[in-house]
Design a protein around this motif. Sequence first.
Motif, PDB file in Angstrom:
ATOM      1  N   LYS A   2      64.640  87.820  73.001  1.00 40.99           N
ATOM      2  CA  LYS A   2      64.222  86.536  73.692  1.00 40.99           C
ATOM      3  C   LYS A   2      62.542  86.653  73.913  1.00 40.99           C
ATOM      4  O   LYS A   2      62.455  87.710  74.387  1.00 40.99           O
ATOM      5  CB  LYS A   2      64.896  86.250  74.716  1.00 40.99           C
ATOM      6  CG  LYS A   2      66.426  85.686  74.239  1.00 40.99           C
ATOM      7  CD  LYS A   2      67.240  85.349  75.667  1.00 40.99           C
ATOM      8  CE  LYS A   2      68.741  84.865  75.262  1.00 40.99           C
ATOM      9  NZ  LYS A   2      69.499  84.639  76.682  1.00 40.99           N
ATOM     10  N   ARG A   4      59.911  84.309  76.403  1.00 40.78           N
ATOM     11  CA  ARG A   4      59.662  82.884  77.204  1.00 40.78           C
ATOM     12  C   ARG A   4      58.344  82.522  77.471  1.00 40.78           C
ATOM     13  O   ARG A   4      57.318  83.366  77.798  1.00 40.78           O
ATOM     14  CB  ARG A   4      60.781  83.030  78.235  1.00 40.78           C
ATOM     15  CG  ARG A   4      61.919  83.351  78.162  1.00 40.78           C
ATOM     16  CD  ARG A   4      62.875  83.158  79.702  1.00 40.78           C
ATOM     17  NE  ARG A   4      62.808  81.849  79.961  1.00 40.78           N
ATOM     18  CZ  ARG A   4      63.525  81.557  81.199  1.00 40.78           C
ATOM     19  NH1 ARG A   4      64.082  82.646  82.031  1.00 40.78           N
ATOM     20  NH2 ARG A   4      63.504  80.352  81.799  1.00 40.78           N
ATOM     21  N   PRO A 185      68.389  75.112  71.334  1.00 41.04           N
ATOM     22  CA  PRO A 185      67.760  75.657  70.141  1.00 41.04           C
ATOM     23  C   PRO A 185      68.311  75.030  68.827  1.00 41.04           C
ATOM     24  O   PRO A 185      67.580  75.329  67.911  1.00 41.04           O
ATOM     25  CB  PRO A 185      67.738  77.139  70.384  1.00 41.04           C
ATOM     26  CG  PRO A 185      68.972  77.406  71.066  1.00 41.04           C
ATOM     27  CD  PRO A 185      69.133  76.268  72.072  1.00 41.04           C
ATOM     28  N   GLY A 236      66.123  77.420  66.638  1.00 42.78           N
ATOM     29  CA  GLY A 236      65.960  78.645  67.428  1.00 42.78           C
ATOM     30  C   GLY A 236      65.289  78.962  68.542  1.00 42.78           C
ATOM     31  O   GLY A 236      64.897  79.718  69.206  1.00 42.78           O
ATOM     32  N   ARG A 238      64.370  76.993  72.467  1.00 45.51           N
ATOM     33  CA  ARG A 238      64.837  76.179  73.278  1.00 45.51           C
ATOM     34  C   ARG A 238      63.623  75.779  74.297  1.00 45.51           C
ATOM     35  O   ARG A 238      62.835  76.520  74.644  1.00 45.51           O
ATOM     36  CB  ARG A 238      65.946  77.141  74.324  1.00 45.51           C
ATOM     37  CG  ARG A 238      66.502  76.267  75.489  1.00 45.51           C
ATOM     38  CD  ARG A 238      67.067  77.244  76.534  1.00 45.51           C
ATOM     39  NE  ARG A 238      66.062  78.022  77.050  1.00 45.51           N
ATOM     40  CZ  ARG A 238      65.357  77.587  78.363  1.00 45.51           C
ATOM     41  NH1 ARG A 238      65.637  76.215  78.689  1.00 45.51           N
ATOM     42  NH2 ARG A 238      64.686  78.379  78.581  1.00 45.51           N
ATOM     43  N   GLU A 269      61.271  78.832  74.929  1.00 39.95           N
ATOM     44  CA  GLU A 269      62.075  80.283  74.583  1.00 39.95           C
ATOM     45  C   GLU A 269      62.593  80.254  73.208  1.00 39.95           C
ATOM     46  O   GLU A 269      63.312  79.456  73.024  1.00 39.95           O
ATOM     47  CB  GLU A 269      63.256  80.545  75.721  1.00 39.95           C
ATOM     48  CG  GLU A 269      64.174  81.684  75.572  1.00 39.95           C
ATOM     49  CD  GLU A 269      65.288  81.688  76.678  1.00 39.95           C
ATOM     50  OE1 GLU A 269      65.597  82.727  76.903  1.00 39.95           O
ATOM     51  OE2 GLU A 269      65.868  80.573  76.804  1.00 39.95           O
ATOM     52  N   LYS A 270      62.102  81.687  72.874  1.00 41.79           N
ATOM     53  CA  LYS A 270      62.847  81.831  71.375  1.00 41.79           C
ATOM     54  C   LYS A 270      64.035  82.421  71.406  1.00 41.79           C
ATOM     55  O   LYS A 270      64.161  83.605  72.061  1.00 41.79           O
ATOM     56  CB  LYS A 270      62.003  82.796  70.657  1.00 41.79           C
ATOM     57  CG  LYS A 270      62.330  82.899  69.276  1.00 41.79           C
ATOM     58  CD  LYS A 270      61.255  83.723  68.443  1.00 41.79           C
ATOM     59  CE  LYS A 270      61.761  84.005  66.966  1.00 41.79           C
ATOM     60  NZ  LYS A 270      60.754  84.559  66.067  1.00 41.79           N
ATOM     61  N   VAL A 271      65.060  81.983  70.945  1.00 39.56           N
ATOM     62  CA  VAL A 271      66.562  82.605  71.216  1.00 39.56           C
ATOM     63  C   VAL A 271      66.724  83.199  69.711  1.00 39.56           C
ATOM     64  O   VAL A 271      67.138  82.522  68.693  1.00 39.56           O
ATOM     65  CB  VAL A 271      67.588  81.439  71.408  1.00 39.56           C
ATOM     66  CG1 VAL A 271      69.005  82.077  71.689  1.00 39.56           C
ATOM     67  CG2 VAL A 271      67.204  80.856  72.755  1.00 39.56           C
ATOM     68  N   GLN A 273      68.765  86.590  67.357  1.00 39.05           N
ATOM     69  CA  GLN A 273      70.081  87.401  67.424  1.00 39.05           C
ATOM     70  C   GLN A 273      69.699  88.834  68.131  1.00 39.05           C
ATOM     71  O   GLN A 273      68.610  89.417  67.845  1.00 39.05           O
ATOM     72  CB  GLN A 273      70.653  87.776  65.918  1.00 39.05           C
ATOM     73  CG  GLN A 273      70.986  86.456  65.162  1.00 39.05           C
ATOM     74  CD  GLN A 273      72.147  86.006  65.987  1.00 39.05           C
ATOM     75  OE1 GLN A 273      73.051  86.524  66.522  1.00 39.05           O
ATOM     76  NE2 GLN A 273      72.200  84.662  66.066  1.00 39.05           N
TER      77      GLN A 273
END
Length: 273
Positions: A2, A4, A185, A236, A238, A269-271, A273
Amino acid sequence: MKFRMLLLPLVLAACAQTPEVTAPAPAATTAAANPANPAAPTGTDQLTRYHWQLNNAIDSNGNRIDALFARPDKPVQLDFSPYRITVVNSCNNMGAGYTVRKGHLQIGPMVTTMMACNDAALAALDDAISQRVRGSVNVNLLARDNGPRLQLVTDNGDTLSFTGVPTAETRYGGPGQIAFLEVAPQLVPCTHPLMPDAQCLLVRERFFDEQGLATGTPGPWQPFNQNIEGYTHTPGIRNVVRVKRFTLKNPPADGPSVAYVLDLVVESEKVGQ
């Protein structure tokens, strides 16, 4: 993984300086948020009704100022509130106070964020626009069949020409209401009157105080089966977005009665794995 990007305190600080939006409360209209605001300065009505997008720029010798066209897909844009001018689509966020006097824009000191511009062309763009949108600039509003035009002429003879694109307030006939939406996302299946097997944004309403701190309880997550004008969803990612809501005077029978227009992405925010 993640990462932000949180811009909300800066956004709310900017709102406090800009008469168009001075409070983040979702139900507040411009008029309600500013009951004691004086009337807009003479000569600004047309300026505030449009987004002014740069379409040409030449120096005193007639040569194109290429540095101002570093982003062909996102032309430099000037937005005017009654007392503030904002530069859009530069690398950094820039804005200044202004007045209109006898055919001239009197532009105050430019306030800018200090984000590093890794792209040399974008850094040059920031310098090029800040050198020309400052001090006393001759201003002309021109009426054309295909829409209004704005022309700025600097003291050294540079001429910047802009095309007017109606703002959402102009198109919908009012100031709208400010709201904050959190956008999940991933898209979700939803019911849409015109599209079977539709995929929609998943959103919930958020609330913030004037210091940019989250307040209250977020609304429930729910599918959002219409568009947010100006917003492009990236799987992906948010986002928390500031939007303006406009009630449609004559909504279509099978369509929404409210239009949502993106005002600003305030948190991203990049979510992964």
